[in-house]
Design a protein around this motif. Structure first.
Motif, PDB file in Angstrom:
ATOM      1  N   SER A  53     -15.526 -20.475 -29.034  1.00  0.00           N
ATOM      2  CA  SER A  53     -14.170 -20.382 -29.573  1.00  0.00           C
ATOM      3  C   SER A  53     -13.468 -21.735 -29.590  1.00  0.00           C
ATOM      4  CB  SER A  53     -13.364 -19.379 -28.740  1.00  0.00           C
ATOM      5  OG  SER A  53     -12.027 -19.336 -29.163  1.00  0.00           O
ATOM      6  N   ASP A  54     -13.575 -22.468 -28.490  1.00  0.00           N
ATOM      7  CA  ASP A  54     -12.943 -23.790 -28.409  1.00  0.00           C
ATOM      8  C   ASP A  54     -13.516 -24.747 -29.446  1.00  0.00           C
ATOM      9  OD1 ASP A  54     -11.495 -22.867 -26.200  1.00  0.00           O
ATOM     10  OD2 ASP A  54     -12.839 -23.817 -24.753  1.00  0.00           O
ATOM     11  N   ALA A  55     -14.837 -24.756 -29.567  1.00  0.00           N
ATOM     12  CA  ALA A  55     -15.485 -25.665 -30.520  1.00  0.00           C
ATOM     13  C   ALA A  55     -15.111 -25.299 -31.954  1.00  0.00           C
ATOM     14  CB  ALA A  55     -17.001 -25.629 -30.337  1.00  0.00           C
ATOM     15  N   ALA A  56     -15.115 -24.020 -32.261  1.00  0.00           N
ATOM     16  CA  ALA A  56     -14.854 -23.574 -33.629  1.00  0.00           C
ATOM     17  C   ALA A  56     -13.410 -23.803 -34.053  1.00  0.00           C
ATOM     18  CB  ALA A  56     -15.210 -22.096 -33.767  1.00  0.00           C
ATOM     19  N   THR A  57     -12.506 -23.867 -33.092  1.00  0.00           N
ATOM     20  CA  THR A  57     -11.085 -24.041 -33.417  1.00  0.00           C
ATOM     21  C   THR A  57     -10.575 -25.443 -33.107  1.00  0.00           C
ATOM     22  OG1 THR A  57     -10.432 -23.119 -31.277  1.00  0.00           O
ATOM     23  CG2 THR A  57     -10.562 -21.581 -33.148  1.00  0.00           C
ATOM     24  N   GLY A  58     -11.473 -26.321 -32.657  1.00  0.00           N
ATOM     25  CA  GLY A  58     -11.072 -27.697 -32.380  1.00  0.00           C
ATOM     26  C   GLY A  58     -10.197 -27.861 -31.155  1.00  0.00           C
ATOM     27  N   LEU A 101     -26.305 -25.325 -24.297  1.00  0.00           N
ATOM     28  CA  LEU A 101     -24.955 -25.534 -24.826  1.00  0.00           C
ATOM     29  C   LEU A 101     -24.985 -26.434 -26.059  1.00  0.00           C
ATOM     30  CD1 LEU A 101     -23.094 -25.885 -21.432  1.00  0.00           C
ATOM     31  CD2 LEU A 101     -22.929 -23.964 -23.037  1.00  0.00           C
ATOM     32  N   THR A 102     -25.840 -27.437 -26.041  1.00  0.00           N
ATOM     33  CA  THR A 102     -25.997 -28.314 -27.201  1.00  0.00           C
ATOM     34  C   THR A 102     -26.513 -27.523 -28.396  1.00  0.00           C
ATOM     35  OG1 THR A 102     -26.366 -30.238 -25.805  1.00  0.00           O
ATOM     36  CG2 THR A 102     -27.186 -30.363 -28.073  1.00  0.00           C
ATOM     37  N   GLU A 103     -27.483 -26.669 -28.162  1.00  0.00           N
ATOM     38  CA  GLU A 103     -28.027 -25.848 -29.251  1.00  0.00           C
ATOM     39  C   GLU A 103     -26.974 -24.904 -29.818  1.00  0.00           C
ATOM     40  OE1 GLU A 103     -30.437 -24.758 -32.169  1.00  0.00           O
ATOM     41  OE2 GLU A 103     -30.858 -26.373 -30.746  1.00  0.00           O
ATOM     42  N   VAL A 104     -26.154 -24.337 -28.958  1.00  0.00           N
ATOM     43  CA  VAL A 104     -25.058 -23.467 -29.424  1.00  0.00           C
ATOM     44  C   VAL A 104     -24.133 -24.251 -30.351  1.00  0.00           C
ATOM     45  CG1 VAL A 104     -22.948 -22.280 -28.665  1.00  0.00           C
ATOM     46  CG2 VAL A 104     -25.121 -21.837 -27.513  1.00  0.00           C
ATOM     47  N   LEU A 105     -23.767 -25.451 -29.937  1.00  0.00           N
ATOM     48  CA  LEU A 105     -22.873 -26.266 -30.764  1.00  0.00           C
ATOM     49  C   LEU A 105     -23.539 -26.642 -32.080  1.00  0.00           C
ATOM     50  CD1 LEU A 105     -21.264 -28.536 -28.027  1.00  0.00           C
ATOM     51  CD2 LEU A 105     -20.248 -26.555 -29.171  1.00  0.00           C
ATOM     52  N   LEU A 106     -24.795 -27.035 -32.038  1.00  0.00           N
ATOM     53  CA  LEU A 106     -25.508 -27.372 -33.269  1.00  0.00           C
ATOM     54  C   LEU A 106     -25.595 -26.170 -34.203  1.00  0.00           C
ATOM     55  CD1 LEU A 106     -28.378 -29.619 -31.864  1.00  0.00           C
ATOM     56  CD2 LEU A 106     -26.437 -30.345 -33.272  1.00  0.00           C
ATOM     57  N   HIS A 107     -25.833 -25.011 -33.658  1.00  0.00           N
ATOM     58  CA  HIS A 107     -25.909 -23.789 -34.464  1.00  0.00           C
ATOM     59  C   HIS A 107     -24.563 -23.528 -35.155  1.00  0.00           C
ATOM     60  CE1 HIS A 107     -27.618 -19.945 -35.652  1.00  0.00           C
ATOM     61  NE2 HIS A 107     -26.471 -19.384 -35.315  1.00  0.00           N
ATOM     62  N   GLY A 146     -23.400 -25.014 -38.838  1.00  0.00           N
ATOM     63  CA  GLY A 146     -23.666 -24.337 -40.099  1.00  0.00           C
ATOM     64  C   GLY A 146     -22.622 -23.299 -40.467  1.00  0.00           C
ATOM     65  N   TYR A 147     -21.804 -22.929 -39.507  1.00  0.00           N
ATOM     66  CA  TYR A 147     -20.821 -21.869 -39.736  1.00  0.00           C
ATOM     67  C   TYR A 147     -19.388 -22.388 -39.808  1.00  0.00           C
ATOM     68  CZ  TYR A 147     -24.702 -18.799 -39.026  1.00  0.00           C
ATOM     69  OH  TYR A 147     -25.917 -18.183 -39.175  1.00  0.00           O
ATOM     70  N   VAL A 148     -19.080 -23.408 -39.033  1.00  0.00           N
ATOM     71  CA  VAL A 148     -17.697 -23.911 -39.019  1.00  0.00           C
ATOM     72  C   VAL A 148     -17.585 -25.333 -39.548  1.00  0.00           C
ATOM     73  CG1 VAL A 148     -17.001 -22.351 -37.169  1.00  0.00           C
ATOM     74  CG2 VAL A 148     -17.768 -24.654 -36.599  1.00  0.00           C
ATOM     75  N   GLY A 149     -18.723 -25.969 -39.798  1.00  0.00           N
ATOM     76  CA  GLY A 149     -18.713 -27.294 -40.392  1.00  0.00           C
ATOM     77  C   GLY A 149     -19.125 -28.396 -39.438  1.00  0.00           C
ATOM     78  N   VAL A 150     -19.777 -29.376 -40.010  1.00  0.00           N
ATOM     79  CA  VAL A 150     -20.289 -30.494 -39.220  1.00  0.00           C
ATOM     80  C   VAL A 150     -19.171 -31.340 -38.604  1.00  0.00           C
ATOM     81  CG1 VAL A 150     -21.651 -32.625 -39.333  1.00  0.00           C
ATOM     82  CG2 VAL A 150     -22.497 -30.535 -40.410  1.00  0.00           C
ATOM     83  N   PRO A 151     -18.100 -31.681 -39.334  1.00  0.00           N
ATOM     84  CA  PRO A 151     -17.091 -32.562 -38.734  1.00  0.00           C
ATOM     85  C   PRO A 151     -16.466 -32.014 -37.441  1.00  0.00           C
ATOM     86  CG  PRO A 151     -16.807 -32.526 -41.101  1.00  0.00           C
ATOM     87  CD  PRO A 151     -17.826 -31.460 -40.764  1.00  0.00           C
ATOM     88  N   ILE A 152     -16.123 -30.746 -37.432  1.00  0.00           N
ATOM     89  CA  ILE A 152     -15.488 -30.190 -36.237  1.00  0.00           C
ATOM     90  C   ILE A 152     -16.486 -30.103 -35.076  1.00  0.00           C
ATOM     91  CG2 ILE A 152     -15.817 -27.715 -36.711  1.00  0.00           C
ATOM     92  CD1 ILE A 152     -12.851 -27.377 -35.844  1.00  0.00           C
ATOM     93  N   ILE A 153     -17.743 -29.829 -35.396  1.00  0.00           N
ATOM     94  CA  ILE A 153     -18.755 -29.743 -34.341  1.00  0.00           C
ATOM     95  C   ILE A 153     -19.183 -31.130 -33.878  1.00  0.00           C
ATOM     96  CG2 ILE A 153     -21.063 -28.898 -33.766  1.00  0.00           C
ATOM     97  CD1 ILE A 153     -18.765 -26.774 -33.898  1.00  0.00           C
ATOM     98  N   ARG A 154     -19.120 -32.118 -34.752  1.00  0.00           N
ATOM     99  CA  ARG A 154     -19.389 -33.494 -34.328  1.00  0.00           C
ATOM    100  C   ARG A 154     -18.437 -33.879 -33.205  1.00  0.00           C
ATOM    101  NH1 ARG A 154     -17.096 -38.221 -34.766  1.00  0.00           N
ATOM    102  NH2 ARG A 154     -18.350 -40.100 -34.714  1.00  0.00           N
ATOM    103  N   GLU A 155     -17.175 -33.554 -33.371  1.00  0.00           N
ATOM    104  CA  GLU A 155     -16.192 -33.844 -32.321  1.00  0.00           C
ATOM    105  C   GLU A 155     -16.492 -33.058 -31.049  1.00  0.00           C
ATOM    106  OE1 GLU A 155     -13.777 -36.203 -32.406  1.00  0.00           O
ATOM    107  OE2 GLU A 155     -14.637 -36.760 -34.335  1.00  0.00           O
ATOM    108  N   ALA A 156     -16.885 -31.808 -31.213  1.00  0.00           N
ATOM    109  CA  ALA A 156     -17.236 -30.986 -30.049  1.00  0.00           C
ATOM    110  C   ALA A 156     -18.445 -31.572 -29.324  1.00  0.00           C
ATOM    111  CB  ALA A 156     -17.519 -29.549 -30.484  1.00  0.00           C
TER     112      ALA A 156
END
Length: 88
Positions: A23-28, A50-56, A59-69
């Protein structure tokens, strides 16, 4: 309020921490992500998981927001390792 959410039956603490990380990663919500990554590590999730969860999520919330996460996660993982080493 949060105590009531965490005390509800049906999910264990380990699962709840992963939900918070997602939730935190997906909402920044990066300050909260820092906290919840620490909780997740304490509940038994590994850095690799945890890294794999973020990488997964990328594909759903976008690379830029997950890059920051991922940057937050890298910092948290390094700090936790340093804290553990200092205790030894």
């Amino acid at each position: 309020m949060f105590g009531g959410l965490w005390a509800r039956p049906g999910l264990d603490f380990k699962t709840r921490t992963l939900i918070c990380v997602v939730s935190d990663a997906a909402t920044g919500r990066y300050p909260e992500l820092d906290i919840h990554l620490r909780f997740a590590l304490k509940e038994g999730w590994t850095e690799d998981e945890l890294t794999e969860v973020l990488l997964h999520l990328s594909g759903y919330v976008g690379v830029p927001i997950i890059r920051e996460a991922m940057l937050v996660a890298s910092e948290v993982f390094a700090k936790v390792k340093a804290e553990r080493a200092a205790k030894k």
